[in-house]
Design a protein around this motif. Structure first.
Motif, PDB file in Angstrom:
ATOM      1  N   PHE A   1     -31.671 -60.885  -0.905  1.00 33.34           N
ATOM      2  CA  PHE A   1     -32.837 -61.532  -0.303  1.00 33.34           C
ATOM      3  C   PHE A   1     -34.011 -61.478  -1.262  1.00 33.34           C
TER       4      PHE A   1
ATOM      5  N   ASP B   1     -33.943 -66.217  13.100  1.00 34.36           N
ATOM      6  CA  ASP B   1     -33.369 -67.456  12.564  1.00 34.36           C
ATOM      7  C   ASP B   1     -31.886 -67.322  12.199  1.00 34.36           C
ATOM      8  N   GLU B   2     -31.476 -66.139  11.748  1.00 31.53           N
ATOM      9  CA  GLU B   2     -30.113 -66.014  11.225  1.00 31.53           C
ATOM     10  C   GLU B   2     -29.267 -64.919  11.894  1.00 31.53           C
TER      11      GLU B   2
ATOM     12  N   SER C   1     -34.629 -56.540   7.031  1.00 33.95           N
ATOM     13  CA  SER C   1     -34.245 -57.939   6.844  1.00 33.95           C
ATOM     14  C   SER C   1     -32.727 -58.074   6.969  1.00 33.95           C
TER      15      SER C   1
ATOM     16  N   TYR D   1     -38.908 -59.459  10.312  1.00 32.18           N
ATOM     17  CA  TYR D   1     -38.530 -60.542   9.386  1.00 32.18           C
ATOM     18  C   TYR D   1     -38.042 -61.762  10.159  1.00 32.18           C
ATOM     19  N   LYS D   2     -38.446 -62.932   9.700  1.00 34.25           N
ATOM     20  CA  LYS D   2     -38.071 -64.172  10.390  1.00 34.25           C
ATOM     21  C   LYS D   2     -36.557 -64.339  10.491  1.00 34.25           C
ATOM     22  N   ASN D   3     -35.843 -63.857   9.472  1.00 36.22           N
ATOM     23  CA  ASN D   3     -34.390 -64.068   9.475  1.00 36.22           C
ATOM     24  C   ASN D   3     -33.678 -63.351  10.637  1.00 36.22           C
TER      25      ASN D   3
ATOM     26  N   GLY E   1     -29.758 -61.307   6.965  1.00 36.23           N
ATOM     27  CA  GLY E   1     -29.612 -62.757   6.889  1.00 36.23           C
ATOM     28  C   GLY E   1     -28.376 -63.225   6.164  1.00 36.23           C
TER      29      GLY E   1
ATOM     30  N   HIS F   1     -32.253 -55.028   2.719  1.00 36.86           N
ATOM     31  CA  HIS F   1     -31.700 -56.243   3.308  1.00 36.86           C
ATOM     32  C   HIS F   1     -30.189 -56.109   3.376  1.00 36.86           C
TER      33      HIS F   1
END
Ligand SMILES: [Zn+2]
Length: 308
Positions: free
Chosen positions: A37, A91-92, A30, A86-88, A32, A43
């Motif tokens: 997180f 997205d990030e 992860s 992980y979506k982040n 972000g 992360h």
């Protein structure tokens, strides 16, 4: 004291010396905007990410992992891999990779796209909600002595991951427990699979079970399910396979036979180790966690030297 001496010794290692024999193959999960997180997850935030990557770029050139595998002379090369999807990441973190022009390969678990909850999150749920005691009381697999090490014992290869998940599912159903969406952080729809010049996607199995805990047939199903899923989508694909959990005991000879059958010739491990410039079909990765990635590199190098 020994650690102090090791750290001191490591600080004198010139990075140029490391580049002669070893390459950094990075493994992230992860990444972000937040610095924290969630618990129990590897992360890092975007500032740490940038610092780490810029440091590596001073000494090595990042190329996609598939190119890294194919190239004969690996000296001076690095590669960046990301597991679990992980979506982040999209997205990030993607903007950082774009800014630094660094190619990435994301290894996904196809079951997350069906909205299935990751079985490790079910384990975390039991721990976070003080349900492990009750679960173990009703378990045919685990015993009282496992109470305080349930997180690690539940991924020990001696326990078939499918059976572990089944038992947890039955317990959750019987107790009518509701897992909330606190646990839905991984890719859950195909919009996260984008055709992008810097991104390729690879196989990390359907369910992220401990492959060495499964039968050969169960392993095959896990690998081919994710392969078939990726194959249907118009994206850049990796021919490298990322072993779930990535330890030397997370896979076995059956895994390698299955992978060979499915035309995966190279595996990625997560051994927190540097990769040799002469590596062939097993690649070592490490997970940098702090700003001080130079120290991490030096310590890994020294550990190798001391091991002989
Ligand atoms: Zn993973």
């Amino acid at each position: 004291m020994i650690n102090f001496i090791k750290n001191l010794a490591a600080s004198f290692v010139p990075i140029k010396l490391i580049t002669k024999s070893y390459n950094p193959i990075i493994l992230y999960h992860s990444i972000g905007l937040n610095s924290k997180f969630r618990d129990n997850i590897d992360h890092i935030n975007l500032e740490i990410l940038q610092t780490q990557l810029k440091t590596i770029q001073k000494f090595w050139k990042f190329i996609p992992i598939d190119e890294y595998v194919d190239v004969k002379n690996k000296k001076g090369l690095a590669s960046l891999t990301i597991d679990d999807g992980y979506k982040n990441i999209i997205d990030e973190a993607l903007e950082v990779f774009e800014y630094l022009k660094i190619p990435i390969t994301i290894f996904v678990n196809s079951s997350t796209f069906k909205g299935k909850i990751f079985w490790r999150d079910k384990v975390r749920y039991l721990i976070d909600n003080n349900k492990v005691d009750e679960f173990i009381n009703n378990s045919n697999l685990f015993e009282k002595k496992h109470l305080n090490k349930f997180y690690s014992i539940s991924k020990n290869p001696i326990y078939n991951s499918i059976e572990v998940e089944n038992e947890i599912d039955q317990f959750i159903l019987r107790e009518n427990l509701k897992m909330n969406n606190r646990y839905e952080f991984c890719f859950d729809n195909k919009d996260y699979l984008i055709k992008h010049p810097l991104i390729s996607y690879g196989n990390h199995t359907a369910n992220h079970y401990v492959l060495s805990s499964l039968t050969k047939e169960q392993q095959y199903d896990e690998i081919i399910e994710c392969k078939n899923f990726i194959d249907t989508i118009d994206i850049n694909k990796s021919k490298v396979f990322s072993i779930p959990f990535g330890g030397n005991n997370s896979f076995n000879s059956d895994t390698l036979l299955n992978l060979d059958d499915l035309n995966y010739k190279t595996i990625l491990k997560s051994t927190n180790d540097l990769d040799s410039i002469f590596s062939t079909n097993e690649i070592n990765r490490f997970m940098p966690k702090t700003y001080k990635i130079e120290n991490t590199l030096k310590k890994m190098y020294l550990k190798k030297l001391l091991k002989g």
